[in-house]
Design a protein around this motif. Structure first.
Motif, PDB file in Angstrom:
ATOM      1  N   GLN A   1     -14.964   0.035  -0.705  1.00  0.00           N
ATOM      2  CA  GLN A   1     -15.390  -1.557  -1.198  1.00  0.00           C
ATOM      3  C   GLN A   1     -14.569  -1.949  -2.411  1.00  0.00           C
ATOM      4  OE1 GLN A   1     -19.313  -1.407  -3.058  1.00  0.00           O
ATOM      5  NE2 GLN A   1     -19.726  -3.764  -2.338  1.00  0.00           N
ATOM      6  N   ARG A   2     -14.422  -3.251  -2.292  1.00  0.00           N
ATOM      7  CA  ARG A   2     -13.700  -3.821  -3.559  1.00  0.00           C
ATOM      8  C   ARG A   2     -14.274  -3.844  -4.928  1.00  0.00           C
ATOM      9  NH1 ARG A   2     -11.393  -9.617  -2.212  1.00  0.00           N
ATOM     10  NH2 ARG A   2     -12.108  -9.866  -4.380  1.00  0.00           N
ATOM     11  N   LEU A   3     -13.589  -2.980  -5.874  1.00  0.00           N
ATOM     12  CA  LEU A   3     -14.264  -2.997  -7.156  1.00  0.00           C
ATOM     13  C   LEU A   3     -14.851  -4.170  -7.851  1.00  0.00           C
ATOM     14  CD1 LEU A   3     -14.259  -0.893  -9.555  1.00  0.00           C
ATOM     15  CD2 LEU A   3     -11.979  -1.644 -10.539  1.00  0.00           C
ATOM     16  N   ASP A   4     -14.366  -5.406  -7.741  1.00  0.00           N
ATOM     17  CA  ASP A   4     -15.225  -6.477  -8.165  1.00  0.00           C
ATOM     18  C   ASP A   4     -16.392  -6.621  -7.371  1.00  0.00           C
ATOM     19  OD1 ASP A   4     -13.683  -7.448  -6.032  1.00  0.00           O
ATOM     20  OD2 ASP A   4     -13.172  -9.164  -6.893  1.00  0.00           O
ATOM     21  N   GLN A   5     -16.426  -6.489  -6.177  1.00  0.00           N
ATOM     22  CA  GLN A   5     -17.513  -6.610  -5.240  1.00  0.00           C
ATOM     23  C   GLN A   5     -18.682  -5.447  -5.667  1.00  0.00           C
ATOM     24  OE1 GLN A   5     -16.418  -6.558  -1.327  1.00  0.00           O
ATOM     25  NE2 GLN A   5     -15.568  -8.512  -1.197  1.00  0.00           N
ATOM     26  N   PHE A   6     -18.175  -4.188  -5.764  1.00  0.00           N
ATOM     27  CA  PHE A   6     -18.779  -3.023  -6.273  1.00  0.00           C
ATOM     28  C   PHE A   6     -19.876  -3.425  -7.673  1.00  0.00           C
ATOM     29  CE2 PHE A   6     -19.374   0.470  -9.050  1.00  0.00           C
ATOM     30  CZ  PHE A   6     -20.241   1.504  -8.432  1.00  0.00           C
ATOM     31  N   LEU A   7     -19.014  -3.775  -8.567  1.00  0.00           N
ATOM     32  CA  LEU A   7     -19.455  -4.170  -9.867  1.00  0.00           C
ATOM     33  C   LEU A   7     -20.568  -5.092  -9.800  1.00  0.00           C
ATOM     34  CD1 LEU A   7     -16.543  -3.739 -12.126  1.00  0.00           C
ATOM     35  CD2 LEU A   7     -18.456  -2.419 -12.157  1.00  0.00           C
TER      36      LEU A   7
ATOM     37  N   ASN B   1     -12.369   7.109 -11.928  1.00  0.00           N
ATOM     38  CA  ASN B   1     -12.074   8.393 -12.035  1.00  0.00           C
ATOM     39  C   ASN B   1     -11.150   8.822 -13.400  1.00  0.00           C
ATOM     40  OD1 ASN B   1     -13.382   8.933  -9.891  1.00  0.00           O
ATOM     41  ND2 ASN B   1     -11.705   8.420  -8.330  1.00  0.00           N
ATOM     42  N   GLY B   2     -11.672   7.950 -14.491  1.00  0.00           N
ATOM     43  CA  GLY B   2     -10.792   8.313 -15.598  1.00  0.00           C
ATOM     44  C   GLY B   2      -9.675   7.572 -15.788  1.00  0.00           C
ATOM     45  N   GLN B   3      -9.028   6.799 -14.875  1.00  0.00           N
ATOM     46  CA  GLN B   3      -8.051   5.945 -15.106  1.00  0.00           C
ATOM     47  C   GLN B   3      -8.525   4.285 -15.017  1.00  0.00           C
ATOM     48  OE1 GLN B   3      -4.466   7.121 -14.541  1.00  0.00           O
ATOM     49  NE2 GLN B   3      -5.730   8.792 -14.777  1.00  0.00           N
ATOM     50  N   VAL B   4      -8.085   3.703 -16.059  1.00  0.00           N
ATOM     51  CA  VAL B   4      -8.217   2.255 -16.174  1.00  0.00           C
ATOM     52  C   VAL B   4      -7.678   1.576 -15.216  1.00  0.00           C
ATOM     53  CG1 VAL B   4      -7.917   0.158 -17.424  1.00  0.00           C
ATOM     54  CG2 VAL B   4      -8.496   2.411 -18.686  1.00  0.00           C
ATOM     55  N   VAL B   5      -8.611   0.590 -14.320  1.00  0.00           N
ATOM     56  CA  VAL B   5      -8.163  -0.109 -13.281  1.00  0.00           C
ATOM     57  C   VAL B   5      -7.901  -1.319 -13.788  1.00  0.00           C
ATOM     58  CG1 VAL B   5      -8.495  -0.692 -10.891  1.00  0.00           C
ATOM     59  CG2 VAL B   5      -8.522   1.766 -11.708  1.00  0.00           C
ATOM     60  N   THR B   6      -7.111  -2.204 -13.450  1.00  0.00           N
ATOM     61  CA  THR B   6      -7.047  -3.692 -13.733  1.00  0.00           C
ATOM     62  C   THR B   6      -6.881  -4.605 -12.838  1.00  0.00           C
ATOM     63  OG1 THR B   6      -4.567  -3.622 -14.296  1.00  0.00           O
ATOM     64  CG2 THR B   6      -6.186  -3.317 -16.198  1.00  0.00           C
ATOM     65  N   ILE B   7      -6.932  -3.996 -11.438  1.00  0.00           N
ATOM     66  CA  ILE B   7      -7.020  -5.228 -10.174  1.00  0.00           C
ATOM     67  C   ILE B   7      -8.288  -5.205  -9.759  1.00  0.00           C
ATOM     68  CG2 ILE B   7      -5.754  -5.034  -8.126  1.00  0.00           C
ATOM     69  CD1 ILE B   7      -3.704  -3.220  -9.217  1.00  0.00           C
ATOM     70  N   PRO B   8      -8.809  -6.375  -9.707  1.00  0.00           N
ATOM     71  CA  PRO B   8     -10.165  -6.744  -9.069  1.00  0.00           C
ATOM     72  C   PRO B   8     -10.321  -6.179  -7.557  1.00  0.00           C
ATOM     73  CG  PRO B   8      -9.351  -8.503 -10.227  1.00  0.00           C
ATOM     74  CD  PRO B   8      -8.393  -7.589 -10.425  1.00  0.00           C
ATOM     75  N   GLU B   9      -9.173  -6.461  -7.043  1.00  0.00           N
ATOM     76  CA  GLU B   9      -9.276  -6.019  -5.344  1.00  0.00           C
ATOM     77  C   GLU B   9      -8.934  -4.606  -5.146  1.00  0.00           C
ATOM     78  OE1 GLU B   9      -7.086  -8.082  -6.945  1.00  0.00           O
ATOM     79  OE2 GLU B   9      -7.953 -10.000  -6.454  1.00  0.00           O
ATOM     80  N   ALA B  10      -8.935  -3.747  -6.168  1.00  0.00           N
ATOM     81  CA  ALA B  10      -8.662  -2.240  -5.880  1.00  0.00           C
ATOM     82  C   ALA B  10      -9.846  -1.693  -5.097  1.00  0.00           C
ATOM     83  CB  ALA B  10      -8.668  -1.588  -7.275  1.00  0.00           C
ATOM     84  N   LYS B  11      -9.600  -0.731  -4.222  1.00  0.00           N
ATOM     85  CA  LYS B  11     -10.532  -0.532  -3.247  1.00  0.00           C
ATOM     86  C   LYS B  11     -11.059   0.985  -3.974  1.00  0.00           C
ATOM     87  CE  LYS B  11     -10.968  -2.932   0.331  1.00  0.00           C
ATOM     88  NZ  LYS B  11     -10.055  -3.744   0.930  1.00  0.00           N
ATOM     89  N   ILE B  12     -12.487   1.217  -3.726  1.00  0.00           N
ATOM     90  CA  ILE B  12     -12.996   2.368  -4.227  1.00  0.00           C
ATOM     91  C   ILE B  12     -14.240   2.885  -3.247  1.00  0.00           C
ATOM     92  CG2 ILE B  12     -13.056   1.710  -6.520  1.00  0.00           C
ATOM     93  CD1 ILE B  12     -16.172   1.640  -6.426  1.00  0.00           C
ATOM     94  N   ASP B  13     -14.433   4.131  -3.300  1.00  0.00           N
ATOM     95  CA  ASP B  13     -15.640   4.639  -2.368  1.00  0.00           C
ATOM     96  C   ASP B  13     -16.750   4.872  -3.410  1.00  0.00           C
ATOM     97  OD1 ASP B  13     -17.390   6.172  -1.146  1.00  0.00           O
ATOM     98  OD2 ASP B  13     -15.895   7.595  -0.341  1.00  0.00           O
TER      99      ASP B  13
ATOM    100  N   PRO C   1     -26.351 -13.230  -8.959  1.00  0.00           N
ATOM    101  CA  PRO C   1     -25.002 -12.663  -8.863  1.00  0.00           C
ATOM    102  C   PRO C   1     -25.029 -12.502  -7.281  1.00  0.00           C
ATOM    103  CG  PRO C   1     -25.834 -11.377 -10.404  1.00  0.00           C
ATOM    104  CD  PRO C   1     -27.146 -12.257  -9.796  1.00  0.00           C
ATOM    105  N   PRO C   2     -23.809 -13.003  -6.878  1.00  0.00           N
ATOM    106  CA  PRO C   2     -23.465 -12.751  -5.259  1.00  0.00           C
ATOM    107  C   PRO C   2     -23.133 -11.128  -5.095  1.00  0.00           C
ATOM    108  CG  PRO C   2     -21.746 -13.941  -6.143  1.00  0.00           C
ATOM    109  CD  PRO C   2     -22.644 -13.808  -7.366  1.00  0.00           C
ATOM    110  N   GLY C   3     -23.069 -10.535  -4.121  1.00  0.00           N
ATOM    111  CA  GLY C   3     -22.335  -9.340  -4.013  1.00  0.00           C
ATOM    112  C   GLY C   3     -23.238  -8.296  -3.235  1.00  0.00           C
TER     113      GLY C   3
END
Ligand code: URA
Length: 231
Positions: free
Chosen positions: A2-8, A31-43, A89-91
């Protein structure tokens, strides 16, 4: 995945725009790393997501309390009118209001994507109590509480016994355990007064959060969620 922004935003941390801002400003770690890309994919079930070093837990369902304002309709969507869905909020796919408040009714409305729980809460067998504050155009007659308690005969059904506490001549609190169309308004009409303002202040174990302004919503606390599920 899922996209990080959607997840949040699906976890109730803010609108898509708000969470994208959080991500871009470096508040979110995966996982301990700062991610600054809203579209990044996470599980969502495996990755450890944190905001400001606080873990964002993944939950299967979301439960929100909305303080519904007057003038919006309780529907999942409508081509012409503003709905309660425009206020959250949507999502989260599948989130829906649990039951219905009239367009001019204000107060506590629960929304969730947990269809099983929604079904249970709405089932007549469960007798979930709803408390409303009611303002009427004329003083409430002295025999109204006894008539509510006895079960009022309406044109097409007999209302289950309801508790009426008259707090001022034209102001009362009523507790009902059903949710028929226009039920409270019809019950008051049956004792010859009209409802001019109606606000729901509780739904089962949930009480309208006094700090929640009209038009705003928040996710339920773990305690509120547990109390609902225990019903
Ligand atoms: N009863 C009503 O008449 N209207 C509502 O919105 C809720 C209960």
């Amino acid at each position: 995945m899922q996209r990080l922004d959607q997840f949040l935003s699906a976890q109730g941390l803010g609108t898509r725009k708000e969470v994208r801002k959080d991500i871009r400003s470096g508040r979110i770690a995966v996982n301990g790393q700062v991610v600054t890309i809203p579209e990044a994919k996470i599980d969502p079930a495996r990755d450890a997501v944190e905001r400001d070093s606080v873990r964002v837990t993944w939950s299967e369902h979301v439960y929100r309390m909305l303080n519904k304002p007057a003038g919006v309709i309780t529907a999942a969507r409508d081509p012409h009118q503003r709905t309660v869905m425009d206020l959250i909020p949507p999502g989260r796919k599948g989130i829906q209001p649990v039951g219905r408040l009239d367009k001019d009714t204000t107060g506590l409305l629960l929304l969730t994507d947990d269809g099983d729980l929604a079904h249970r809460l709405l089932s007549p067998a469960h007798h979930v109590e709803k408390v409303y504050e009611v303002q009427t155009d004329l003083p409430i007659p002295p025999d109204a509480a006894a008539r509510f308690a006895a079960g009022l005969e309406l044109s097409d059904f007999t209302a289950k016994p309801a508790e009426l506490a008259v707090l001022q001549p034209g102001f009362a609190r009523v507790t009902i355990c059903e949710g028929k169309f226009h039920q409270v308004k019809r019950m008051f009409a049956a004792v010859s007064v009209n409802v001019v303002a109606l606000r729901r202040i509780s739904f089962g174990p949930l009480t309208l959060d006094p700090a929640l302004p009209e038009g705003e919503s928040r996710v339920l606390t773990p305690e509120e969620e547990e109390a609902l599920k225990a019903l």
